[in-house]
Design an enzyme around this catalytic site. Structure first.
Site, PDB file in Angstrom:
ATOM      1  N   GLY A  57      -8.390  -7.321   4.470  1.00 24.61           N
ATOM      2  CA  GLY A  57      -9.203  -7.432   5.667  1.00 24.61           C
ATOM      3  C   GLY A  57      -8.569  -8.151   6.836  1.00 24.61           C
ATOM      4  N   ARG A 106      -3.518   2.938   8.539  1.00 25.10           N
ATOM      5  CA  ARG A 106      -3.870   1.729   7.804  1.00 25.10           C
ATOM      6  C   ARG A 106      -2.667   0.802   7.664  1.00 25.10           C
ATOM      7  NH1 ARG A 106      -6.592   3.331   2.267  1.00 25.10           N
ATOM      8  NH2 ARG A 106      -7.717   1.365   2.550  1.00 25.10           N
ATOM      9  N   ARG A 122       3.363 -48.656 -11.668  1.00 27.18           N
ATOM     10  CA  ARG A 122       3.471 -49.426 -10.419  1.00 27.18           C
ATOM     11  C   ARG A 122       2.882 -50.808 -10.652  1.00 27.18           C
ATOM     12  NH1 ARG A 122       1.084 -43.925  -8.158  1.00 27.18           N
ATOM     13  NH2 ARG A 122       0.012 -44.317 -10.121  1.00 27.18           N
ATOM     14  N   SER A 149      15.273 -42.269 -10.538  1.00 21.51           N
ATOM     15  CA  SER A 149      13.972 -41.610 -10.400  1.00 21.51           C
ATOM     16  C   SER A 149      13.730 -41.413  -8.908  1.00 21.51           C
ATOM     17  CB  SER A 149      12.845 -42.455 -11.006  1.00 21.51           C
ATOM     18  OG  SER A 149      11.609 -41.771 -10.869  1.00 21.51           O
ATOM     19  N   HIS A 203     -15.555  -8.055   1.258  1.00 23.13           N
ATOM     20  CA  HIS A 203     -14.567  -8.938   1.882  1.00 23.13           C
ATOM     21  C   HIS A 203     -14.709 -10.361   1.355  1.00 23.13           C
ATOM     22  CE1 HIS A 203     -13.373 -11.842   5.055  1.00 23.13           C
ATOM     23  NE2 HIS A 203     -12.328 -11.050   5.161  1.00 23.13           N
ATOM     24  N   CYS A 205       9.206 -39.211  -9.535  1.00 27.14           N
ATOM     25  CA  CYS A 205       7.917 -39.844  -9.781  1.00 27.14           C
ATOM     26  C   CYS A 205       7.004 -39.827  -8.554  1.00 27.14           C
ATOM     27  CB  CYS A 205       8.098 -41.274 -10.278  1.00 27.14           C
ATOM     28  SG  CYS A 205       9.022 -42.341  -9.148  1.00 27.14           S
ATOM     29  N   LYS A 240       0.834  -1.209   0.000  1.00 23.94           N
ATOM     30  CA  LYS A 240       0.000   0.000   0.000  1.00 23.94           C
ATOM     31  C   LYS A 240       0.866   1.256   0.000  1.00 23.94           C
ATOM     32  CE  LYS A 240      -3.703  -0.500   2.224  1.00 23.94           C
ATOM     33  NZ  LYS A 240      -4.476  -0.886   3.413  1.00 23.94           N
ATOM     34  N   GLY A 252      11.876 -41.104  -5.727  1.00 18.34           N
ATOM     35  CA  GLY A 252      10.562 -41.420  -5.156  1.00 18.34           C
ATOM     36  C   GLY A 252      10.353 -40.547  -3.929  1.00 18.34           C
ATOM     37  N   TYR A 302      13.116 -34.772 -16.041  1.00 20.58           N
ATOM     38  CA  TYR A 302      11.662 -34.865 -16.177  1.00 20.58           C
ATOM     39  C   TYR A 302      10.999 -34.994 -14.816  1.00 20.58           C
ATOM     40  CZ  TYR A 302      12.014 -39.930 -15.334  1.00 20.58           C
ATOM     41  OH  TYR A 302      12.252 -41.156 -14.771  1.00 20.58           O
ATOM     42  N   ARG A 312      -3.352  -1.354  -6.362  1.00 22.95           N
ATOM     43  CA  ARG A 312      -2.517  -2.551  -6.283  1.00 22.95           C
ATOM     44  C   ARG A 312      -2.853  -3.415  -7.486  1.00 22.95           C
ATOM     45  NH1 ARG A 312      -5.719  -4.662  -0.935  1.00 22.95           N
ATOM     46  NH2 ARG A 312      -7.755  -4.952  -1.888  1.00 22.95           N
ATOM     47  N   MET A 367      -5.692  -7.410   8.471  1.00 19.13           N
ATOM     48  CA  MET A 367      -5.051  -6.557   9.473  1.00 19.13           C
ATOM     49  C   MET A 367      -5.873  -5.289   9.672  1.00 19.13           C
ATOM     50  SD  MET A 367      -1.019  -7.134   8.739  1.00 19.13           S
ATOM     51  CE  MET A 367      -1.123  -6.591   7.056  1.00 19.13           C
TER      52      MET A 367
END
Length: 910
Positions: free
Chosen positions: A113, A104, A588, A794, A464, A862, A35, A796, A882, A348, A115
């Site tokens: 809203g 503020r 799997r 890989s 809000h 993975c 702000k 896990g 990957y 903002r 604070m």
């Protein structure tokens, strides 16, 4: 994810704790908060900003750490206050012509809203008459005073806000009016006396009359509000760091409650719900700013301001265009009109829905304000995931009971609840709920998080409820005026229909419609696009689909990480390929033996003799082979990583308790079953207290001769048959749960022998690769040795997270994770986003050690982290090749892999 501060922007000395609005700029959010930085930026642009100054986040951090303000702060504030008084020509709280200020909050990241704010600081018994005389409006002065006492009492002195609300309602009832603007000066003067009495009784002290004391206490209250429960909860929800602190903005007051030629409003340069350009926002005549966002009075559309005050409207439109061009993004603006004079109170970069984010990003590219790389940074995987959720079937029979403002899109169905406590309680019991309120306030945050959607009878797109819901990606309908919400009786009434607590309701955040009962849902158009059922280039294609297509195409062009799927059958593999998978990173095989095939694995594990074991293996081989043929066909030309059997034994053995009871009952009846007795002995022998750390993975393959050889043969024969059928199978064999290179060497030697036999028998060169999962800390720590026998790693990360932290996901998430998240020990579950410091450190080190041994070592992941947006960025930085994730998360991983590449390229160019 929240933005990060550009390290190349020069930062002022932290020894200075107060900055005039003329001293800062938009790049100083770390120091001045969002702000304060943007107020300074608007001041620099020559826009009409009321004069003021900002107390920095550094001052807040000192206060929170030590319990008191920095020693130099009071003198700096006095210096800037004196300069402000000279500029305004009056002093704070001056009896005959008081300068009033607002105090503020303003953190680096927007926390709407969460604070505290206090308006009209400086009013007192001595100055209220002076304000009335200067304004020529006694009612305005007493209205401002009652607002100060109400806000100060609740925010600074900790008085229950309901006491003020009840007193205000009593005053309106006594007068016979519905809204507070119908109360006259005498009514408000009486209300002020009542409010002061409430303060005195509740706090044991009178409302402070000294203006500087009011201001100092308000500043301290704003600092304290950084650590309120609701602020901490919101930060956890939005993953905002807890050590940033908040700045405090002290701004000279301008008044929107000076009569019909005054007012306050919130404006957006584009629709935050859809992204469409136009005039969007809310305006409220004769009101102060908090009235708009609180939703206590229903606003009028911003477009109506053109008829109410055309000069201010035209000026506002010009300013909005200036700000959007300057910030190159959707701007959210707060403004006040004081007797025909427009003042800018805040701007903002605005929160927006997921759909709006994609549309706006591509619109800004077309307007030449940003390039494709920046457009990619304006969206994220979480937003894309929201767009893939189902929506209501508009052709289905449904009972519409009301309509409000479409504040945040989505299709939400759940049981009606009327307070946050019930929303949380029912949600934790597995119920889906819709939180229904007249209007929400920051104390409702827990319930909003727990609910599927939010419905209010008051407020607009800037209330809000709307702002917070959009930030969280929650479905929200606001301002449904025909709905009469009675929170005390726990019911909602509309057009003769009564919705009691527990009744099912459906809300459509895209249309604002509210339905009684459950409305069926249909797939999202974005999912239909990814499935190939909608062509993004078609003339009638949804505008959102076109925007998603453009951004995804760019992400795919720039990303380095490839994206594979976790898929165990041909159907999942085909879906994954449609979603853009570039292979399978995890098949799997134990999942292939659930259901009817489970008994086959059970017989194999419990086999007493070599003959029994061979019989079980020969029965499994053709089934495995058929599975792999289907899988290789679905992923023809792409890599398929097959993990050899890794079942925790308890998943494939009879339940020991059930079996024990069955045997005991049979013995009691003197009807013992010899097979059950032998089975119970075998299960007892193999029973493990902690199966996840027991006989599984490579250990099972080494203990049960022929098991892994059978699977390798099935993979090799399936690949050979596909090759002979002119297919292009690219199988990769992965050994699970390896902890030492010796385990891998033994399995590899056996596998290579089997592969050679199959190649010779079928006359093909299969070129199968063998690698391992890195899912144990020891494997990560000895990765350099293991790489000597591995073609690929890989990671896990599911098991690696369990073993690094020393807890079982299945148990701890239900037992203590909630407490850990609430206490801030976890910002997010380490099973959801990778723990960079612990698990991530092992991944980095193992990747480096593995490639030091074998430079061409292929690296992937993975675990479920492969589809988590934040984790994808980590894997990009760690140099993996990957990620692999569930089919429906593939688009998210593709997008984030592109964002990670664009982000790192941008960092390199700075």
């Amino acid at each position: 994810m929240p933005e990060t501060q550009d390290p190349h922007v020069s930062q002022p000395s932290s020894a200075k704790f107060v900055y005039d609005f003329t001293e800062g700029n938009k790049d100083l959010k770390d120091l001045l908060g969002g702000k304060g930085a943007n107020l300074a930026e608007m001041t620099n642009l020559g826009l009409p900003v009321p004069p003021g100054f900002t107390i920095t986040t550094e001052a807040c951090k000192v206060y929170l750490d030590s319990g008191s303000e920095p020693a130099a702060l009071r003198a700096e504030v006095s210096e800037h206050l004196e300069a402000l008084e000279q500029k305004m020509g009056k002093k704070l709280g001056q009896a005959d012509d008081p300068l009033l200020v607002s105090v503020r909050s303003g953190a680096k990241f927007s926390m709407p809203g969460m604070m505290d704010t206090v308006l009209n600081i400086g009013l007192s018994d001595a100055s209220v008459s002076g304000l009335a005389a200067q304004a020529g409006d006694e009612r305005f002065a007493w209205d401002s005073y009652r607002r100060l006492i109400q806000m100060f009492g609740k925010t600074v002195l900790g008085v229950d806000g309901e006491l003020f609300e009840e007193a205000l309602e009593e005053a309106k009832q006594a007068k016979g009016v519905r809204v507070d603007i119908e109360l006259d000066a005498a009514d408000l003067k009486s209300l002020v006396a009542h409010f002061k009495d409430i303060v005195s009784k509740q706090t044991g002290r009178d409302f402070p009359q000294e203006p500087r004391e009011q201001m100092d206490l308000a500043v301290r209250a704003v600092f304290d509000s950084w650590n309120t429960d609701r602020a901490k909860l919101y930060r956890r929800q939005e993953r905002i760091p807890g050590d940033l602190g908040t700045a405090v903005n002290v701004c000279s007051m301008v008044f929107g409650n000076l009569g019909p030629d005054s007012g306050t409003g919130v404006a957006f340069t584009r629709d935050p719900a859809s992204g469409q350009q136009g005039v969007y926002g809310d305006y409220l005549q004769n009101a102060q700013g908090e009235d708009v966002v609180a939703g206590i009075r229903n606003t009028v559309p911003l477009a109506d301001l053109e008829q109410i005050d055309k000069a201010s409207y035209d000026e506002l439109m010009q300013i909005m265009e200036t700000l959007e061009t300057h910030y190159k993004d959707l701007c959210d603006i707060e403004f006040t009109i004081e007797r025909g004079k427009l003042w800018m109170l805040q701007t903002r970069v605005g929160k927006r829905t997921a759909g709006a984010a994609f549309r706006i990003a591509t619109q800004l590219v077309d307007q030449g304000l940003i390039d494709e790389a920046e457009a990619l940074q304006r969206v994220n995987g979480a937003q894309l995931a929201q767009l893939m959720f189902p929506r209501f079937d508009l052709g289905a029979k449904s009972e519409m009971i009301g309509r409000g403002i479409a504040a945040s899109p989505g299709a939400a169905v759940g049981k009606a609840v009327f307070d946050s406590y019930t929303a949380v309680k029912w949600s934790r019991s597995g119920e889906k709920v819709i939180l229904i309120r007249r209007e929400t306030n920051p104390d409702d945050l827990n319930g909003m998080i727990a609910a599927e959607g939010i419905l209010t009878s008051r407020g607009g797109k800037t209330s809000h409820a709307a702002v917070v819901a959009r930030g969280m990606g929650k479905t929200c309908v606001c301002g449904a005026e025909e709905l009469e919400v009675d929170t005390k009786s726990r019911r909602m009434t509309t057009n003769g229909t009564v919705i009691e607590e527990g009744d099912v309701v459906s809300i459509d955040g895209s249309t604002g419609k509210v339905y009684a009962g459950e409305v069926p849902v249909v797939p999202s158009p974005v999912v239909e696009y990814f499935e190939g059922r909608m062509h993004a280039g078609a003339d009638d294609a949804d505008e959102l689909v076109k925007a998603v297509h453009r951004i995804m195409a760019y992400a795919d062009r720039v990303r380095r990480l490839r994206v594979r799927a976790n898929a165990d059958n041909a159907e999942d593999a085909a879906r994954a390929r449609r979603f853009g998978a570039q292979g399978i990173g995890l098949c799997r095989t134990e999942h292939m033996f659930l259901g009817e095939r489970r008994e086959m694995v059970e017989r194999l594990i419990l086999a007493d003799t070599e003959t029994d074991r061979d019989a079980a293996l020969s029965q499994l081989l053709p089934l495995q082979k058929a599975d792999f043929i289907e899988l290789f066909e679905s992923m023809d030309g792409l890599p398929v990583t097959v993990r050899l059997l890794d079942p925790p034994l308890h998943e494939f053995l009879p339940d020991i308790t059930e079996l024990s009871v069955r045997v005991a009952l049979a013995e009691a009846r003197k009807d013992a079953n010899e097979n059950d007795l032998r089975l119970l002995q075998a299960v007892h022998k193999l029973h493990e207290q902690n199966p996840m750390l027991g006989l599984r993975g490579v250990r099972l393959g080494l203990v049960i001769p022929g098991l892994f050889a059978m699977q390798v043969r099935a993979i090799a024969e399936a690949a050979a048959e596909r090759k002979n059928a002119k297919g292009d199978p690219r199988a990769e064999i992965m050994i699970p749960l390896v902890g030492t290179v010796q385990e891998l060497e033994i399995v590899r030697e056996e596998a290579e022998q089997v592969i050679a036999e199959v190649e010779k028998a079928h006359g093909v060169d299969l070129r199968l690769t063998l690698g391992t999962m890195i899912e144990l800390p020891r494997a990560a720590l000895t990765a350099g040795q293991i790489a000597e026998s591995a073609d690929f790693f890989s990671f896990g990360t599911n098991d690696l997270t369990q073993t690094v932290w020393g807890f079982s996901r299945d148990d701890v998430e239900a037992s203590f994770f909630t407490a850990y998240l609430e206490k801030g020990i976890f910002g997010v579950s380490p099973f959801e986003t990778i723990d960079k410091d612990g698990v991530g450190s092992l991944v980095r080190n193992a990747a480096a050690a593995g490639r030091a041994t074998r430079p061409d070592l292929k690296l992937g992941v993975c675990g479920e982290h492969g589809g988590d947006p934040e984790s994808v960025h980590f894997f990009h930085e760690a140099g993996l090749d990957y990620v692999s994730c569930s089919p429906f998360r593939i688009p998210v991983a593709r997008l984030e892999a592109g964002r990670a590449a664009a982000e790192s390229k941008g960092s390199d160019s700075r």
